[in-house]
Each structure stands twice: as C-alpha cells, then as structure tokens.
Scaffold this motif. Structure first.
Motif, mmCIF file in Angstrom:
data_model
loop_
_atom_site.group_PDB
_atom_site.id
_atom_site.type_symbol
_atom_site.label_atom_id
_atom_site.label_comp_id
_atom_site.label_asym_id
_atom_site.label_seq_id
_atom_site.Cartn_x
_atom_site.Cartn_y
_atom_site.Cartn_z
ATOM 1 N N THR A 395 0.829 -1.206 0.000
ATOM 2 C CA THR A 395 0.000 0.000 0.000
ATOM 3 C C THR A 395 0.863 1.255 0.000
ATOM 4 O OG1 THR A 395 -1.790 -1.127 1.170
ATOM 5 C CG2 THR A 395 -1.786 1.274 1.254
ATOM 6 N N ASN A 396 1.938 1.241 0.765
ATOM 7 C CA ASN A 396 2.801 2.425 0.822
ATOM 8 C C ASN A 396 3.666 2.575 -0.417
ATOM 9 O OD1 ASN A 396 2.562 3.892 3.593
ATOM 10 N ND2 ASN A 396 2.406 1.713 4.059
ATOM 11 N N VAL A 397 4.005 1.465 -1.060
ATOM 12 C CA VAL A 397 4.684 1.557 -2.349
ATOM 13 C C VAL A 397 3.728 2.155 -3.378
ATOM 14 C CG1 VAL A 397 5.602 0.200 -4.280
ATOM 15 C CG2 VAL A 397 6.353 -0.292 -1.945
ATOM 16 N N ALA A 398 2.464 1.726 -3.325
ATOM 17 C CA ALA A 398 1.455 2.282 -4.241
ATOM 18 C C ALA A 398 1.322 3.788 -4.036
ATOM 19 C CB ALA A 398 0.109 1.583 -4.020
ATOM 20 N N TYR A 399 1.390 4.230 -2.762
ATOM 21 C CA TYR A 399 1.317 5.665 -2.484
ATOM 22 C C TYR A 399 2.512 6.398 -3.109
ATOM 23 C CZ TYR A 399 1.526 10.136 -0.130
ATOM 24 O OH TYR A 399 1.605 11.484 0.110
ATOM 25 N N LEU A 400 3.716 5.880 -2.883
ATOM 26 C CA LEU A 400 4.914 6.530 -3.428
ATOM 27 C C LEU A 400 4.915 6.531 -4.947
ATOM 28 C CD1 LEU A 400 7.739 5.215 -1.051
ATOM 29 C CD2 LEU A 400 6.615 7.438 -1.013
ATOM 30 N N ASN A 401 4.316 5.508 -5.553
ATOM 31 C CA ASN A 401 4.286 5.435 -7.020
ATOM 32 C C ASN A 401 3.473 6.553 -7.649
ATOM 33 O OD1 ASN A 401 5.998 3.382 -7.839
ATOM 34 N ND2 ASN A 401 4.499 1.769 -7.458
ATOM 35 N N ARG A 402 2.625 7.210 -6.841
ATOM 36 C CA ARG A 402 1.888 8.372 -7.347
ATOM 37 C C ARG A 402 2.839 9.522 -7.654
ATOM 38 N NH1 ARG A 402 -2.456 9.455 -2.809
ATOM 39 N NH2 ARG A 402 -3.300 10.924 -4.334
ATOM 40 N N TYR A 403 3.998 9.524 -6.996
ATOM 41 C CA TYR A 403 4.982 10.597 -7.194
ATOM 42 C C TYR A 403 6.198 10.139 -7.985
ATOM 43 C CZ TYR A 403 2.053 12.691 -3.648
ATOM 44 O OH TYR A 403 0.971 13.176 -2.966
ATOM 45 N N PHE A 404 6.391 8.829 -8.045
ATOM 46 C CA PHE A 404 7.527 8.290 -8.801
ATOM 47 C C PHE A 404 7.083 7.621 -10.091
ATOM 48 C CE2 PHE A 404 9.068 8.562 -4.425
ATOM 49 C CZ PHE A 404 10.304 9.160 -4.612
ATOM 50 N N LYS A 405 5.865 7.971 -10.537
ATOM 51 C CA LYS A 405 5.324 7.532 -11.826
ATOM 52 C C LYS A 405 5.355 6.012 -11.993
ATOM 53 C CE LYS A 405 6.609 11.913 -13.996
ATOM 54 N NZ LYS A 405 7.368 12.592 -15.077
ATOM 55 N N GLY A 406 5.068 5.312 -10.914
ATOM 56 C CA GLY A 406 4.938 3.857 -10.983
ATOM 57 C C GLY A 406 6.238 3.117 -11.169
ATOM 58 N N ASN A 407 7.355 3.763 -10.838
ATOM 59 C CA ASN A 407 8.657 3.138 -11.096
ATOM 60 C C ASN A 407 9.118 2.180 -9.994
ATOM 61 O OD1 ASN A 407 9.126 4.359 -13.606
ATOM 62 N ND2 ASN A 407 9.843 6.250 -12.632
ATOM 63 N N ILE A 408 8.387 2.148 -8.855
ATOM 64 C CA ILE A 408 8.762 1.214 -7.792
ATOM 65 C C ILE A 408 7.980 -0.086 -8.012
ATOM 66 C CG2 ILE A 408 8.919 0.825 -5.304
ATOM 67 C CD1 ILE A 408 8.750 3.827 -4.904
ATOM 68 N N SER A 409 8.692 -1.166 -8.229
ATOM 69 C CA SER A 409 8.057 -2.426 -8.600
ATOM 70 C C SER A 409 7.433 -3.130 -7.396
ATOM 71 C CB SER A 409 9.093 -3.348 -9.254
ATOM 72 O OG SER A 409 8.578 -4.644 -9.427
ATOM 73 N N LEU A 410 6.139 -3.460 -7.505
ATOM 74 C CA LEU A 410 5.488 -4.240 -6.452
ATOM 75 C C LEU A 410 6.019 -5.669 -6.428
ATOM 76 C CD1 LEU A 410 1.765 -3.059 -6.723
ATOM 77 C CD2 LEU A 410 3.411 -2.504 -4.938
ATOM 78 N N THR A 411 6.437 -6.149 -7.572
ATOM 79 C CA THR A 411 7.033 -7.492 -7.628
ATOM 80 C C THR A 411 8.317 -7.527 -6.811
ATOM 81 O OG1 THR A 411 6.117 -7.868 -9.838
ATOM 82 C CG2 THR A 411 7.924 -9.312 -9.141
ATOM 83 N N LEU A 412 9.103 -6.459 -6.901
ATOM 84 C CA LEU A 412 10.342 -6.379 -6.117
ATOM 85 C C LEU A 412 10.025 -6.421 -4.626
ATOM 86 C CD1 LEU A 412 13.401 -5.940 -5.915
ATOM 87 C CD2 LEU A 412 12.973 -3.463 -6.025
ATOM 88 N N VAL A 413 8.963 -5.731 -4.208
ATOM 89 C CA VAL A 413 8.563 -5.735 -2.792
ATOM 90 C C VAL A 413 8.252 -7.155 -2.334
ATOM 91 C CG1 VAL A 413 6.863 -4.919 -1.127
ATOM 92 C CG2 VAL A 413 7.670 -3.385 -2.921
ATOM 93 N N LYS A 414 7.571 -7.918 -3.176
ATOM 94 C CA LYS A 414 7.234 -9.304 -2.842
ATOM 95 C C LYS A 414 8.496 -10.133 -2.602
ATOM 96 C CE LYS A 414 2.848 -9.515 -5.458
ATOM 97 N NZ LYS A 414 2.670 -8.094 -5.752
ATOM 98 N N PHE A 415 9.478 -9.966 -3.467
ATOM 99 C CA PHE A 415 10.707 -10.750 -3.315
ATOM 100 C C PHE A 415 11.549 -10.278 -2.125
ATOM 101 C CE2 PHE A 415 9.968 -11.944 -7.832
ATOM 102 C CZ PHE A 415 10.004 -13.326 -7.657
ATOM 103 N N VAL A 416 11.510 -8.978 -1.834
ATOM 104 C CA VAL A 416 12.229 -8.471 -0.653
ATOM 105 C C VAL A 416 11.642 -9.073 0.619
ATOM 106 C CG1 VAL A 416 12.656 -6.414 0.766
ATOM 107 C CG2 VAL A 416 13.025 -6.322 -1.706
ATOM 108 N N ILE A 417 10.302 -9.101 0.698
ATOM 109 C CA ILE A 417 9.629 -9.708 1.855
ATOM 110 C C ILE A 417 10.072 -11.162 2.010
ATOM 111 C CG2 ILE A 417 7.409 -10.646 2.608
ATOM 112 C CD1 ILE A 417 7.184 -7.931 3.355
ATOM 113 N N MET A 418 10.082 -11.901 0.915
ATOM 114 C CA MET A 418 10.447 -13.320 0.962
ATOM 115 C C MET A 418 11.906 -13.494 1.382
ATOM 116 S SD MET A 418 8.329 -14.622 -2.407
ATOM 117 C CE MET A 418 8.606 -16.377 -2.165
#
Length: 514
Positions: A395-418
């Motif tokens: 959710t917070n990555v989605a918030y930041l993507n509003r200002y970074f034009k969607g450049n932060i990958s949600l897939t990357l977040v999934k792998f970082v968590i794992m």
C-alpha cells in the motif's frame, strides 16, 4: 552491528515514546467519551454486517487482515519477553495500552476510511494518505510511507519467521546441521522456511482479495483454538487464578524487575502486539466497504481487545499459572556470567525473547501435544502476520508510485519480503527483535504525532463519531457527507455521495415520467 541496532532501539524506545503512546490513548479515550466501552455492542454487531464488493473487502475481512497483523508472534513470544524482562506486572501495562489504545485504533482507522482513495480498481488508504489530505504535508506522508516500507517490508517479517524457526526446532529438534553463509542451521528449520516461502509466494502474488479470503478463515480459527487451550489450563487451576491476577496488579507498581522495566516492556510489547497507534491498522481498514467511516473505526477498536485482552492474556495466564518463566535483566548472559537472574523457574539458558515459555507452559499440562500445538499456532499466527506486513508495504509503495510515476516495482517488494523471511529465520532472535522494535517505534512516533496534529487542525475522527452516533439515534439511514461536517479532501466519499444522489434523482425522474 548488533550493538548499533541495540543503541538505536534504546533511542527510539525512550521513555518519551512510552509516555506518548499512553497519553495519545488517554487523549482520544476522553475525546470519544470512551467509545471503546460505550459502543462495545455496536463493535460486535458491525463485525458481521456489510459484504465485500468488486473494489473493497467486507468489515470482517478487513478485521481478519488487521488481526492477522495484530495477532502474531507478539502474542506468544512477545508476552513471554514482557514477563521475562519486566516481570508479571508488565502484563498489567499491556492491558492499559490495549484499553487506551482501542480509542487510538478507532481514530487512525476512521481517518484511513475518510481519506481513502480508489487505486487501480481497489480501495487504498493509511497514514500516508491522511497525512497528505488532512494536514497537507506531503513530506510527512512520504516519510511515513518510507518508514512503513522499511519496517513492514524489511524489519518486521524476520521476527515472525524467526519465531517459526525456533518453534519448529523446539518441537522437532535441529535435524541435520547444514553449513550456510549465515552459520550452521538445522535442516528442520530450513524445511519450515521452504514451506513458508512457497505458500507465502502463492498468496501475496494474488493480492488483497486472496490475503483477505485466507486470513478470514485461518485467524479466527487459530485464535479461538489458542484461547480454548488457555482456558483448559485456567479451568484446571481455578484456585490459582485470583492469586495470579493479584500478582499481575501488585507487581505492576512494585515490579520485581523494576517499575520502569514493567511499564517499558508492557507498553513496548503491548504496542508491538496490538499495533494501536502504530499506523498499521488503517491500511486494511481503508480497504473495507462500509457505509460510514466510523463503522470500521469501531471494528478496529474491537480488534485491539481481541489481540491483547483475549489472546495476550491467554498467553500470560498459561505462563504464570504453570510457573514456566524466568525474570532476568536485559544484559543477562548465561555463558558470560553477566547480568542478573531475578527469578528462575526454568533452565537459565531458556531464550526469553522466544516462544519457549509458552511451549513449556503448554507441555507441562498437555505433554508433547502442547509443544506441537504452540508450534502450529506460531506457524499460522506468524504466517498471517507476514501477509499483513506485505499488504502494508504494498500500500505504501502504491502511495509513493503516485509521485515516482509507478517506477517502484510491487514485484520487487514481494521478493524483498520473501528474502527477509528467509534471513530472519536463520538469524538470532534477539538481534531480529531489536530490528522489529525499531520499525514499530519509528512508525509509532510518526503516526501518533500525526493523528494528534490532525485533531488540532480539523477533528475529522471525532466529527465522524458524533455524526454516526446522531444518525444511529435518529434510526438511520446511515450515510456520510464530509462536506456537511466541514471535512475537506475526503474525495472518495464526496464522489460516492454525489453518485448516490444522482441515482436517487434518476429513480425519482423515472417515477415522475411514468
């Protein structure tokens, strides 16, 4: 590195944060006229009202997702650590935090609902969103979003995974020892890790709907089963119960481990467990489909009761009734011979910041079944908590993507968590717990100061509660008009109300034409 983490942890969790958490809870309790008591019946009723939609989840599903974050290792290993370092009196301060924190949970979750947005076909919200809209402070919103991503995506998942690994080892032993870059690890712990990663990957790649459907089944079942096991121990030792409650209350003010230790550990573990004021609850709350923001705020206030007054108390009673605990200073080291063992009932080498006390308590009554049950409970509690952490980070990555034009990958977040789950499983629990405490503390500092500032700017959560109470008293129907209450930038609700009025007008026009 461990010394540095410990130093930072002590700075973040200074007495000032303990006072701030308690003061904020008391502040909102007074402002809401102790809504956590007055509206208890309404909380329970709202749990089972409403349903999910294409864009949102139901109130119960939101509660389940939130509880999956609240009911975790903090309820089993965290309570044990509070008793082990703060004495039985720490449990009393956990109760205080829960009672006062229920009002804080109401306020932050209501704010999440008021200022939520529709993002790519689903509802999103949380502190980052309400800091931007209610305070107009984008820098604070971004600061919280970054803190939440670091805390929930990096620091906190390791605690849950570490506890699972320790519980499996306690039940099944180490197994074959395997040499890794992180030291020697038992094969049984690695098997548990593999199972977690496989199931975790399957669920988090399915989004909030899959998380909600999984947690609404698992969390209530495991919490109820855990409480029933505790009640069996209580029933078998009814004559001890009055003395245990007397011990908790008296020790809260004349603590064996020191008055400050009892308060500090009780508040710290209380907040870590129930997350009231931490800013995590509003994320799932914002995804709920409700008629009025105050409804989900009240539901989330109830979730604090479930977490601390029910599940944490169950753990504390099991440990204290069976006397399966030690009390020691934080610097106690059995090998180095440093620190002080204040009370010793079990082996001095027993890890305090782990599920060991709880497992010993259950095994003293139920034998090997008790140990196995705790292992299973920790697995599901910890696993569902990791799911909640992922959703918060997303959710917070989605918030930041509003200002970074969607450049932060949600897939990357999934792998970082794992990756952090894997890292946490094979590292020492003391080190991991300190990292988690830093994450919780940073989020709590930002969120509590933020929601207090919002009150002095606009009072939206309090206005919401009064509006809901007035509509209930008048017999309904329940609607939410932010403009009528003077609440600005509640864009989602303004559009929703305009759409409802347009539909009502269209129906009237049809009737007139016919």
């Amino acid at each position: 590195m461990e010394a540095l983490v410990s130093t930072v942890n002590n700075i973040v969790w200074s007495p000032a944060l303990v006072v701030l958490c308690l003061a904020a809870g008391l502040f909102y309790s007074i402002l809401t006229r102790f809504a956590q008591v007055r509206h208890f019946r309404e909380m329970v009723r709202l749990l089972f009202s409403g349903s999910e939609s294409a864009k949102g989840i139901s109130s119960f599903q939101a509660l389940a997702v939130t509880l999956s974050g609240r009911v975790g290792v903090g309820n089993i290993a965290g309570v044990a650590a509070a008793i082990g370092f703060g004495g039985p009196g720490a449990v009393f301060w956990m109760w205080v935090v829960a009672f006062l924190g229920a009002s804080t949970a109401y306020a932050e979750s209501t704010l999440g609902q008021i200022y939520k947005v529709e993002d790519q076909g689903q509802y999103r919200g949380g502190p980052a969103y309400y800091f931007e809209k209610a305070l107009g402070q984008k820098w604070l919103a971004i600061l919280f979003a970054v803190s939440a991503i670091v805390a929930c995506g990096i620091f906190l998942p390791g605690i849950q995974a570490n506890a699972v690994g320790n519980a499996v080892t306690h039940v099944f032993g180490d197994g074959n020892i395997v040499s890794t870059d992180y030291g020697e690890v038992g094969s049984n712990k690695l098997i548990a890790l593999a199972i977690i990663l496989i199931v975790l990957g399957f669920i988090i790649f399915g989004g909030i709907k899959r998380i909600a459907h999984f947690t609404q089944i698992v969390v209530p079942f495991m919490a109820l089963a855990y409480i029933i096991m505790a009640l069996v121990i209580v029933f078998l030792n009814l004559h001890k119960v009055p003395g245990i409650f007397a011990l908790i209350i008296t020790d809260a003010f004349t603590a064996q481990a020191g008055f400050g230790a009892a308060i500090g550990w009780g508040v710290r573990r209380g907040i870590y467990s129930n997350e009231a004021g931490q800013g995590t609850g509003p994320h799932a709350s914002s995804a709920a489909e409700v008629d009025h923001p105050a409804q989900q705020g009240l539901v989330q206030a109830f979730s604090v009761y479930v977490d601390t007054l029910f599940v944490c108390t169950a753990t504390a009673l099991m440990i204290l009734i069976t006397q399966q605990f030690n009390i020691q200073t934080e610097d106690f080291n059995v090998l180095a011979g440093t620190g002080t063992m204040i009370v010793q009932n079990v082996d001095a080498a027993t890890e305090v910041a782990s599920p060991a006390f709880t497992q010993l308590a259950l095994s003293s009554v139920f034998g090997n079944f008790g140990q196995g049950f705790v292992g299973v409970a920790i697995f599901f509690f910890a696993f569902t908590t990791i799911l909640a952490y992922y959703y918060i980070a997303e959710t917070n990555v989605a918030y930041l993507n509003r200002y970074f034009k969607g450049n932060i990958s949600l897939t990357l977040v999934k792998f970082v968590i794992m990756f952090m789950v894997a890292y946490g499983t094979v590292n020492s629990s003391g080190y991991i717990w300190n990292l988690g405490d830093i994450g919780v503390g940073l989020m709590a500092w930002i969120n509590i100061l933020g929601i207090l500032a919002i009150f002095f700017v606009a009072k939206p959560a309090i206005l919401c509660l009064r509006d809901y109470e007035a509509q209930k008293k008048a017999g309904g129907p329940i609607t939410f008009d932010p403009q009528k209450l003077g609440i600005k930038k509640a864009d989602f609700w303004e559009k929703r109300l305009a759409k409802q009025r347009a539909e009502e007008q269209a129906v009237k026009n049809e009737k007139t034409d016919s």
